[in-house]
Motif scaffolding. Sequence first.
Motif, PDB file in Angstrom:
ATOM      1  N   ASP A  45       0.987  -1.296  -0.171  1.00 46.57           N
ATOM      2  CA  ASP A  45      -0.471   0.037   0.261  1.00 46.57           C
ATOM      3  C   ASP A  45       0.884   0.932  -0.060  1.00 46.57           C
ATOM      4  N   LYS A  46       0.301   2.283   0.380  1.00 45.22           N
ATOM      5  CA  LYS A  46       0.924   3.550   0.340  1.00 45.22           C
ATOM      6  C   LYS A  46       1.961   4.056   1.316  1.00 45.22           C
ATOM      7  N   ASP A  47       2.616   2.913   2.400  1.00 48.75           N
ATOM      8  CA  ASP A  47       3.306   2.782   3.115  1.00 48.75           C
ATOM      9  C   ASP A  47       3.661   1.559   3.211  1.00 48.75           C
ATOM     10  N   THR A 113      11.595   3.057   5.224  1.00 44.29           N
ATOM     11  CA  THR A 113      11.996   4.452   4.850  1.00 44.29           C
ATOM     12  C   THR A 113      12.202   5.157   5.848  1.00 44.29           C
ATOM     13  N   LYS A 114      11.879   6.336   4.656  1.00 40.87           N
ATOM     14  CA  LYS A 114      12.383   7.480   5.578  1.00 40.87           C
ATOM     15  C   LYS A 114      11.038   8.318   6.397  1.00 40.87           C
ATOM     16  N   ASP A 115       9.628   7.729   6.017  1.00 34.93           N
ATOM     17  CA  ASP A 115       8.352   8.192   6.403  1.00 34.93           C
ATOM     18  C   ASP A 115       8.305   6.568   7.598  1.00 34.93           C
ATOM     19  N   ASN A 116       8.881   5.545   7.193  1.00 37.75           N
ATOM     20  CA  ASN A 116       8.914   4.455   8.548  1.00 37.75           C
ATOM     21  C   ASN A 116       9.769   4.116   8.856  1.00 37.75           C
ATOM     22  N   PRO A 117      10.133   4.677   9.960  1.00 35.78           N
ATOM     23  CA  PRO A 117      11.625   4.556   9.876  1.00 35.78           C
ATOM     24  C   PRO A 117      12.109   3.647  11.016  1.00 35.78           C
ATOM     25  N   SER A 118      13.201   2.751  12.376  1.00 37.66           N
ATOM     26  CA  SER A 118      13.336   2.166  13.013  1.00 37.66           C
ATOM     27  C   SER A 118      14.102   2.409  14.451  1.00 37.66           C
ATOM     28  N   THR A 119      13.844   3.784  14.130  1.00 36.30           N
ATOM     29  CA  THR A 119      13.934   4.390  15.598  1.00 36.30           C
ATOM     30  C   THR A 119      13.314   4.205  16.615  1.00 36.30           C
ATOM     31  N   LEU A 120      13.386   3.434  17.561  1.00 42.04           N
ATOM     32  CA  LEU A 120      12.368   2.882  18.490  1.00 42.04           C
ATOM     33  C   LEU A 120      12.073   4.030  19.871  1.00 42.04           C
ATOM     34  N   LEU A 121      10.972   4.151  20.216  1.00 44.67           N
ATOM     35  CA  LEU A 121      10.831   5.000  20.938  1.00 44.67           C
ATOM     36  C   LEU A 121      11.093   4.047  22.556  1.00 44.67           C
ATOM     37  N   ARG A 207       6.972   2.023  15.606  1.00 47.49           N
ATOM     38  CA  ARG A 207       8.136   0.660  15.269  1.00 47.49           C
ATOM     39  C   ARG A 207       7.289   0.506  14.156  1.00 47.49           C
ATOM     40  N   TYR A 208       5.860   0.708  13.434  1.00 50.36           N
ATOM     41  CA  TYR A 208       5.281   0.496  12.601  1.00 50.36           C
ATOM     42  C   TYR A 208       3.807   1.191  11.622  1.00 50.36           C
ATOM     43  N   HIS A 209       4.164   2.722  12.372  1.00 49.67           N
ATOM     44  CA  HIS A 209       3.337   3.448  11.854  1.00 49.67           C
ATOM     45  C   HIS A 209       2.048   3.218  11.729  1.00 49.67           C
ATOM     46  N   ASP A 210       1.667   2.898  12.360  1.00 51.75           N
ATOM     47  CA  ASP A 210      -0.440   1.723  12.061  1.00 51.75           C
ATOM     48  C   ASP A 210      -0.246   0.632  13.642  1.00 51.75           C
ATOM     49  N   SER A 211      -1.370   0.923  13.651  1.00 58.97           N
ATOM     50  CA  SER A 211      -2.245   0.187  14.926  1.00 58.97           C
ATOM     51  C   SER A 211      -2.546  -1.442  14.289  1.00 58.97           C
ATOM     52  N   LYS A 212      -1.933  -1.869  13.284  1.00 62.77           N
ATOM     53  CA  LYS A 212      -1.498  -3.208  12.922  1.00 62.77           C
ATOM     54  C   LYS A 212      -1.466  -4.577  13.521  1.00 62.77           C
ATOM     55  N   THR A 213      -1.864  -5.322  14.206  1.00 63.79           N
ATOM     56  CA  THR A 213      -1.508  -6.526  14.785  1.00 63.79           C
ATOM     57  C   THR A 213      -0.299  -6.907  14.034  1.00 63.79           C
ATOM     58  N   LEU A 245       8.916 -10.787   8.322  1.00 65.97           N
ATOM     59  CA  LEU A 245       8.720 -10.311   9.854  1.00 65.97           C
ATOM     60  C   LEU A 245       8.402  -8.684   9.459  1.00 65.97           C
ATOM     61  N   GLY A 246       7.450  -8.758  11.049  1.00 64.53           N
ATOM     62  CA  GLY A 246       7.180  -7.354  11.127  1.00 64.53           C
ATOM     63  C   GLY A 246       5.671  -7.089   9.778  1.00 64.53           C
ATOM     64  N   CYS A 247       4.992  -7.885   9.615  1.00 59.47           N
ATOM     65  CA  CYS A 247       4.070  -7.842   8.682  1.00 59.47           C
ATOM     66  C   CYS A 247       2.330  -7.880   9.499  1.00 59.47           C
ATOM     67  N   SER A 248       1.614  -7.840   9.228  1.00 60.73           N
ATOM     68  CA  SER A 248       0.607  -7.874   9.986  1.00 60.73           C
ATOM     69  C   SER A 248      -0.249  -8.799   9.623  1.00 60.73           C
ATOM     70  N   PHE A 249      -1.214  -9.668  10.425  1.00 55.27           N
ATOM     71  CA  PHE A 249      -2.076 -11.169  10.125  1.00 55.27           C
ATOM     72  C   PHE A 249      -3.043 -10.118   9.507  1.00 55.27           C
ATOM     73  N   TYR A 250      -3.410 -10.924   7.942  1.00 57.31           N
ATOM     74  CA  TYR A 250      -5.188 -10.841   7.699  1.00 57.31           C
ATOM     75  C   TYR A 250      -6.031 -10.809   7.918  1.00 57.31           C
ATOM     76  N   GLU A 251      -6.208 -12.130   9.104  1.00 60.20           N
ATOM     77  CA  GLU A 251      -7.576 -12.619  10.179  1.00 60.20           C
ATOM     78  C   GLU A 251      -6.842 -12.546  10.965  1.00 60.20           C
ATOM     79  N   LEU A 252      -7.944 -11.688  11.861  1.00 67.28           N
ATOM     80  CA  LEU A 252      -8.029 -11.250  13.706  1.00 67.28           C
ATOM     81  C   LEU A 252      -9.214 -12.363  14.848  1.00 67.28           C
ATOM     82  N   SER A 253      -9.648 -12.533  15.844  1.00 66.12           N
ATOM     83  CA  SER A 253     -10.286 -12.863  16.081  1.00 66.12           C
ATOM     84  C   SER A 253     -11.141 -11.222  16.467  1.00 66.12           C
ATOM     85  N   THR A 254     -12.475 -11.935  16.400  1.00 62.88           N
ATOM     86  CA  THR A 254     -13.906 -10.634  16.892  1.00 62.88           C
ATOM     87  C   THR A 254     -14.373 -10.924  18.359  1.00 62.88           C
ATOM     88  N   PHE A 255     -14.862 -10.089  19.076  1.00 61.87           N
ATOM     89  CA  PHE A 255     -15.944  -9.923  20.420  1.00 61.87           C
ATOM     90  C   PHE A 255     -17.395 -10.997  20.193  1.00 61.87           C
TER      91      PHE A 255
END
Length: 393
Positions: A45-47, A113-121, A207-213, A245-255
């Motif tokens: 995707d774009k990021d 990338t520049k917009d997705n740096p590896s410097t961790l807080l 780390r990933y610039h999003d809130s994905k699992t 490594l570091g990539c999101s899972f396509y399927e997740l649990s639902t409540f």
Amino acid sequence: MSKVINFARWLLTLTIFIFLILFQDGLIDGRTISNTGIIKTIKVDKDEIIDCYDINKQPSFNHPLLHNHTIQRRPSMHPKKLKLDNLGTLQLTQTWHKYGTCPQGTIPIRRITKDNPSTLLRKHRHPELSHSKASHNTLQSIDIIDVHEYATITMHGIFLGAQAKINLWNPIMEIPSELSVSQIWIAAGNGDDLNTIEAGWEVYQPRYHDSKTRFFILWTSDNYKNKCSNLECYGFVHTSSEIALGCSFYELSTFKGNQKDATFSIHKDQNSGNWWVQVQNIPVGYYPSSLFTQLSNTSTRIDFGGEITNMKFKGQHTTTQMGSGHFPSEGGLGISSYFDHIQIIDENNEAKDPSDVKTYVTNPNCYNLQIEDKHTNGYDFYYGGPGYNDNCR
């Protein structure tokens, strides 16, 4: 005057051209990694971009201990009695699979990338750092923005690995820079000589610039003074063309709905000494034992469970969720998050149910853990919670 303007334009164009070349190579933690090993690039995707690297030219071989390293393509030994028929509900799919696949003989690397740096807080910590009340209070008074909280089980002994099926959720963060993790810790050593290998899933926006699992791994050989997640530094030898490594899972649990989980394992190949990481019985890659001091031999401690960071925004406990965001006391399957089919691998390379288990819960009013009595799904427990509530402030 026109000559001066033309020269300035030429100089600007040359500067931009040089910058683009350097940027294309990719800068990771201050080290330039050549793109000569890239066989194929997949635009997710774009990021997010996945580069398929020639397995023999992967960046990890720049580690001084891995020069002229001979790749072990698959584990040569598997633990005895390891449960491989309980791989759970997940047909293992990462989001990037929708956009393409990496050829055999290559490994997928998520481009930083520049917009997705590896410097961790923030960084993960091993639960022992706050096992005593005194050390936890000291941590709070010195570094209030980096308080780690846990709901885990722990075993001490001599181990060659561990495996568990972990429920996949997408917990909500109160503050984007907070962290929620569900994982396995393999550890040995103490103090500055603490070594760990960790694997599981995390939500961590810095780390990933999003809130994905996302699937992650991490290692340290010096009590987190230097630590590395995924492929952000050299060391882990990636062997799978299927799992990034570091990539999101396509399927997740639902409540109260469909539950998704995946089997994560870390085990030592006794022939090579390498520590292999597997997901859903797919060998993702390994950490050579030469990277470690204490884990060069065996593990002496294993932990399973959840971890969050609590920044105490506005002076109150965070609402960042652990697991599903619901306590075990609220209900089991479909409500609270779980680990099941948990096994440890003993010094004889035999997989067994855990024994002599101790629970470690930093604040049961915020996050808790409940070991199941009947163990219908092997050794299992529910864990997690919502953070701030009437009893957790």
